[in-house]
Structure formats: structure tokens, C-alpha cells
Design a protein around this motif. Structure first.
Motif, mmCIF file in Angstrom:
data_model
loop_
_atom_site.group_PDB
_atom_site.id
_atom_site.type_symbol
_atom_site.label_atom_id
_atom_site.label_comp_id
_atom_site.label_asym_id
_atom_site.label_seq_id
_atom_site.Cartn_x
_atom_site.Cartn_y
_atom_site.Cartn_z
ATOM 1 N N PRO A 100 -41.770 24.588 31.929
ATOM 2 C CA PRO A 100 -41.588 25.165 30.590
ATOM 3 C C PRO A 100 -42.462 24.479 29.546
ATOM 4 O O PRO A 100 -42.984 25.134 28.638
ATOM 5 N N GLU A 101 -42.631 23.159 29.672
ATOM 6 C CA GLU A 101 -43.468 22.437 28.711
ATOM 7 C C GLU A 101 -44.924 22.888 28.818
ATOM 8 O O GLU A 101 -45.594 23.111 27.797
ATOM 9 N N ASP A 102 -45.428 23.000 30.057
ATOM 10 C CA ASP A 102 -46.799 23.449 30.255
ATOM 11 C C ASP A 102 -47.004 24.853 29.675
ATOM 12 O O ASP A 102 -48.021 25.144 29.052
ATOM 13 N N TYR A 103 -46.029 25.723 29.900
ATOM 14 C CA TYR A 103 -46.091 27.095 29.418
ATOM 15 C C TYR A 103 -46.171 27.120 27.889
ATOM 16 O O TYR A 103 -46.977 27.845 27.302
ATOM 17 N N THR A 104 -45.353 26.305 27.240
ATOM 18 C CA THR A 104 -45.339 26.260 25.779
ATOM 19 C C THR A 104 -46.653 25.717 25.226
ATOM 20 O O THR A 104 -47.191 26.233 24.239
ATOM 21 N N VAL A 105 -47.196 24.677 25.880
ATOM 22 C CA VAL A 105 -48.462 24.105 25.433
ATOM 23 C C VAL A 105 -49.590 25.126 25.573
ATOM 24 O O VAL A 105 -50.452 25.242 24.696
ATOM 25 N N ALA A 106 -49.587 25.873 26.673
ATOM 26 C CA ALA A 106 -50.605 26.904 26.868
ATOM 27 C C ALA A 106 -50.507 27.978 25.788
ATOM 28 O O ALA A 106 -51.521 28.419 25.236
ATOM 29 N N GLU A 107 -49.286 28.412 25.474
ATOM 30 C CA GLU A 107 -49.112 29.417 24.425
ATOM 31 C C GLU A 107 -49.589 28.889 23.084
ATOM 32 O O GLU A 107 -50.271 29.579 22.325
ATOM 33 N N ASP A 108 -49.260 27.642 22.780
ATOM 34 C CA ASP A 108 -49.662 27.040 21.506
ATOM 35 C C ASP A 108 -51.182 26.976 21.403
ATOM 36 O O ASP A 108 -51.763 27.246 20.346
ATOM 37 N N THR A 109 -51.851 26.633 22.499
ATOM 38 C CA THR A 109 -53.312 26.558 22.505
ATOM 39 C C THR A 109 -53.939 27.909 22.180
ATOM 40 O O THR A 109 -54.855 28.000 21.356
ATOM 41 N N LEU A 110 -53.433 28.959 22.793
ATOM 42 C CA LEU A 110 -53.999 30.287 22.584
ATOM 43 C C LEU A 110 -53.667 30.839 21.201
ATOM 44 O O LEU A 110 -54.500 31.492 20.568
ATOM 45 N N VAL A 111 -52.456 30.576 20.711
ATOM 46 C CA VAL A 111 -52.079 31.049 19.378
ATOM 47 C C VAL A 111 -52.926 30.353 18.312
ATOM 48 O O VAL A 111 -53.387 30.980 17.353
ATOM 49 N N THR A 112 -53.148 29.055 18.481
ATOM 50 C CA THR A 112 -53.976 28.314 17.525
ATOM 51 C C THR A 112 -55.382 28.888 17.472
ATOM 52 O O THR A 112 -55.958 29.055 16.386
ATOM 53 N N LEU A 113 -55.942 29.206 18.635
ATOM 54 C CA LEU A 113 -57.269 29.803 18.669
ATOM 55 C C LEU A 113 -57.248 31.206 18.081
ATOM 56 O O LEU A 113 -58.170 31.607 17.367
ATOM 57 N N ALA A 114 -56.184 31.967 18.335
ATOM 58 C CA ALA A 114 -56.085 33.342 17.822
ATOM 59 C C ALA A 114 -56.081 33.381 16.303
ATOM 60 O O ALA A 114 -56.492 34.377 15.698
#
Length: 438
Positions: free
Chosen positions: A114-128
Motif C-alpha cells: 500500500p505504501e508503494d502504491y501511494t508513493v507511485a500515485e503521489d509521483t504521478l499526481v505531482t507531475l500531472a
């Protein structure tokens, strides 16, 4: 409601047109978030009218969507994407951004925590928040490649490239690279070839092709290079073969660009509103000359009162090859927020113009691709460097607060994903990490 929002567009001044564009896009983003919330509630109640096979089928009918788009919106609405939903509700990302992120995370490996999943989402949202959906998709693809090629994964990949498997000689780092080249002469006298090479050789070939396949400059306004990209690459291959026979003449990356002679006083160069004349009798604004000179050697000529040349200086303005390599390591490519152009597509830009006394050192240089280099010189964007990090400051028309922005498009995979061993794989019946995170 402001007067700007009530007036028709044709009555608005130029600045207010941009303000309205930004405001209406934000409203669209927020409205899309509200629609997803409504879809989620509709699906949870199970109140789809009779005659429709599913919620997606109902959405496709009443909203006039394609079945694929209806399924995509339903997946976004019912999935657990808290960071994406928050950014969308705030109007910071678009519906396309949300669709890309949702599609990618839905296909994430089941071994992610779950932590990895959240970090991945945060990375993509920040770039978006700073890039277009295509850039976000490319970043997601890089992240997927990283996951698929994690060296800690000792399980065989059933989807591996069968061609790669056949190259058993390159199974280990000490074995010779697997390369192939096939050729034959056609009846028309053409030399036809195919093949493939290893990554290292491919990278070298790409570095040679990119500068040699660049479009030729227009000979006159409105007359661009007529060659197609394939034709330009064909000419580049011919040039490489020709130069290979004369090894000392091989081109070097980031070599000196063409020399042009421009007679201009320092005062004129510093005044962007003035115009200058080149040796081919063309005229261009001083601001354009300053942009062109960002990656050109300058040979200063000291003129006497009668115009005679008193002294010719040496090239003092361009970044050295060592500085370019250092910029490639520091900036990883174009520094404009959201741009994913790599180092080979960029040129060094003086933050404080050289003509204004700015030094040619790393603390005063930033990597820019051609598109954003032009934007920097001919718009209200500015650059600043803080602790070795390049920030772009938008013009007030785009952001009244002019908040400095840092590019995250080149960021490596998130640190939590860099574990020495993968977490134990969950059984197929286990819930996805998004559900666990919720």
C-alpha cells in the motif's frame, strides 16, 4: 460574479482572455470530479434502471459516451485514488490526467505494498500538476519498466522477449553483446538492411543520429526542410558511414555550432527592444540574438571610432564539454516544469545573460530544450537556481503569486520502490493495494 465572467470573450482585453481560459479549465476539472462522485454513488446504490446490463452501459447511453470511456470513468469513480481525487477536486489536474493515472495504477504489480502504491500515485499526481497527460503516461511507462525489471525479482518472466532469450550469448554481463545485421542488394541497385543491437550500441547510434538528422534551416521564411523524418535519418546514416571512413572527422556531441558574424554594440545587445543586422544583411530583434547566442561562441570585436577592427577576442561564452556533462547529471534534461526532454535535446542557458555580466559557470547555467529556450527569451518566464536546483518563475498572467516551479518529469522512481527485495507476492484473491490503503 466578476465582470470578466459576464462579458462575452470578444469584449475582454488580452490578459483577461488568459485569465478566463485558466478559470474555465479549473471549473471543468472540478465539474469532472463532481461527476465521478455522482457515478460512484450511483454504482454503490445499484439503482441502474432496468434494461441496462451494467452501470457502464447506462453511463454510455445517457452521457453519449463510447463504452470504453464509460468503463474508464466508472473505474476512476470506484477505484481508490485519494490523491488523484483530491487534485481533481481542487481543479489542479484534468480528466485526461485522472484517466491516465487510474489506468496505470489499475495494472500495477500485485506485489506492491500500500505504501508503494501511494508513493507511485503521489509521483504521478505531482507531475500531472505541471505536465500534459502524454508526459504523465510516459513517466508511468518508465515506472512500469522499473517495476518489471527490478533486479530483486528472481522469478522468470513468462512474457519475456523470445528474441532476447535466443541471444544466449548475452545472458551475462561478461558475454559478448548480441547484435545482428542483415543486408542485400535489390534488383534496383539499392542496399537494403535490417538488424538490431544491444542497448549500449543503440544509445551510441542514437547520439550520432539525433544531431545529424536535425532539419535543415529554412532558406527563406515558410520554406522548412522538405525531407520526411525517415529521409533525414537516411541522410544521417549516409553521413555516419562517410565519416566513419575518416575517423578523425567524426562529429563530437555538443560540438561548436555554426559561426555567424554580428556587428553590435554592447548597449544594443543589452537593449532587447533594438534591432541588429547580421553579415547576410538580415535583421532581427536584439532579444532574438540573445537567445541564439546562448549556445554560440562569441568573438568580440573592439572597433575604433572609424569602425576599424582594433582587437579580436577569443570565444569565452559557451559552456565547456565538462560543464555540459555536469548539467546533464544535475538537470537530467530540460528544466521547464513538465518537460521530459533529455539532455541531448537541450542547450545551456545563462540565467543572468552573458551580455549582462553573467558568468559561464554551473551556478548560472540551466538546461533548456529548443521550445522552452525560446519561451524563456520571448515571454514572461524567468529562471532562478537555488542550492543547485533550477526553478522556473511563471509570468503573473499565469500565476499572480509567481510561485517558483521545479520540474519533476526527470525524477527517478520513488525511493520506497528501491527495496533490495520485493515484498512477498500476494495470492490472486488478495485485494489490490489501493483497497488496502483505503
Amino acid at each position: 460574479m466578476s465582470a470578466t465572467t459576464t462579458l462575452p470573450a470578444w469584449q475582454l482585453p488580452d490578459r483577461d482572455l488568459t485569465t478566463r481560459l485558466l478559470a474555465t479549465q479549473r471549473q471543468q476539472n472540478i465539474a469532472y470530479a463532481e461527476q465521478l462522485e455522482t457515478i460512484r454513488e450511483l454504482d454503490s446504490r445499484g439503482t441502474v434502471p432496468e434494461g441496462y446490463s451494467s452501470t457502464a452501459a447506462y453511463l454510455a447511453t445517457i452521457l453519449h459516451l463510447t463504452p470504453r470511456e464509460a468503463r474508464s470513468r466508472l473505474a476512476q469513480a470506484t477505484g481508490s485514488l485519494p490523491l488523484t481525487g483530491k487534485a481533481l477536486t481542487a481543479g489542479e489536474i484534468t480528466a485526461q490526467h485522472a484517466a491516465v493515472i487510474a489506468e496505470f495504477l489499475a495494472a500495477a504489480p500485485r506485489w506492491l505494498t500500500p505504501e508503494d502504491y501511494t508513493v507511485a500515485e503521489d509521483t504521478l499526481v505531482t507531475l500531472a500538476q505541471q505536465a500534459n497527460p502524454s508526459t504523465v503516461r510516459r513517466a508511468a511507462t518508465r515506472l512500469k519498466i522499473y517495476w518489471d525489471n527490478d533486479p530483486s525479482d528472481d522469478e522468470p518472466d513468462s512474457d519475456a522477449d523470445p528474441d532476447a532469450a535466443s541471444g544466449s550469448s548475452s545472458a551475462s554481463g561478461s558475454a559478448r553483446p548480441w547484435r545482428e545485421f542483415r543486408w542485400h542488394w535489390t534488383r534496383a541497385g539499392r542496399f537494403r538492411f535490417t538488424g538490431n543491437v544491444d542497448q549500449e550500441t543503440g544509445t551510441l547510434i542514437e547520439q550520432l543520429l539525433v544531431p545529424l538528422a536535425a532539419p535543415d534551416p529554412a532558406t527563406a521564411p515558410g520554406t522548412p526542410d522538405p525531407r520526411t523524418p525517415a529521409e533525414r535519418h537516411g541522410d544521417a546514416v549516409a553521413a555516419i558511414v562517410d565519416l566513419a571512413a575518416r575517423t578523425p572527422d567524426l562529429p563530437t556531441k555538443a560540438g561548436e555550432r555554426a559561426v555567424a558574424t554580428v556587428t553590435v554594440s554592447l548597449e544594443t545587445l543589452q537593449n532587447a527592444a533594438k534591432t541588429v543586422f547580421t553579415d547576410d544583411e538580415s535583421v532581427l530583434p536584439a532579444s532574438h540574438l540573445r537567445r541564439i547566442l546562448c549556445d554560440a561562441k562569441v568573438y568580440p570585436a573592439v572597433l575604433g571610432t572609424e569602425g576599424q577592427v582594433l582587437d579580436m577576442g577569443r570565444a569565452t561564452r559557451t559552456a565547456t564539454n565538462a560543464q555540459r556533462r555536469a548539467l546533464a547529471v544535475r538537470d537530467r534534461g530540460c528544466t521547464f516544469p513538465g518537460c521530459d526532454r533529455g539532455p541531448k535535446w537541450t542547450t545551456p542557458h545563462h540565467v543572468v545573460h552573458w551580455s549582462d555580466g553573467g558568468p559561464t559557470d554551473l551556478g548560472n547555467l540551466a538546461s533548456c530544450c529548443e521550445r522552452h529556450h525560446r519561451l524563456l527569451h520571448h515571454s514572461g518566464w524567468r529562471i532562478t537556481i537555488r542550492n543547485g536546483v533550477v526553478y522556473w518563475i511563471p509570468p503573473s498572467i499565469l500565476d499572480p503569486e509567481q510561485k517558483p516551479l521545479r520540474n519533476t518529469a526527470h525524477n527517478p522512481p520513488p525511493e520506497p520502490l528501491r527495496s533490495s527485495r520485493k515484498p512477498a507476492r500476494r495470492p490472486a484473491s488478495a485485494p489490490p493495494p489501493s483497497a488496502a490503503a483505503s
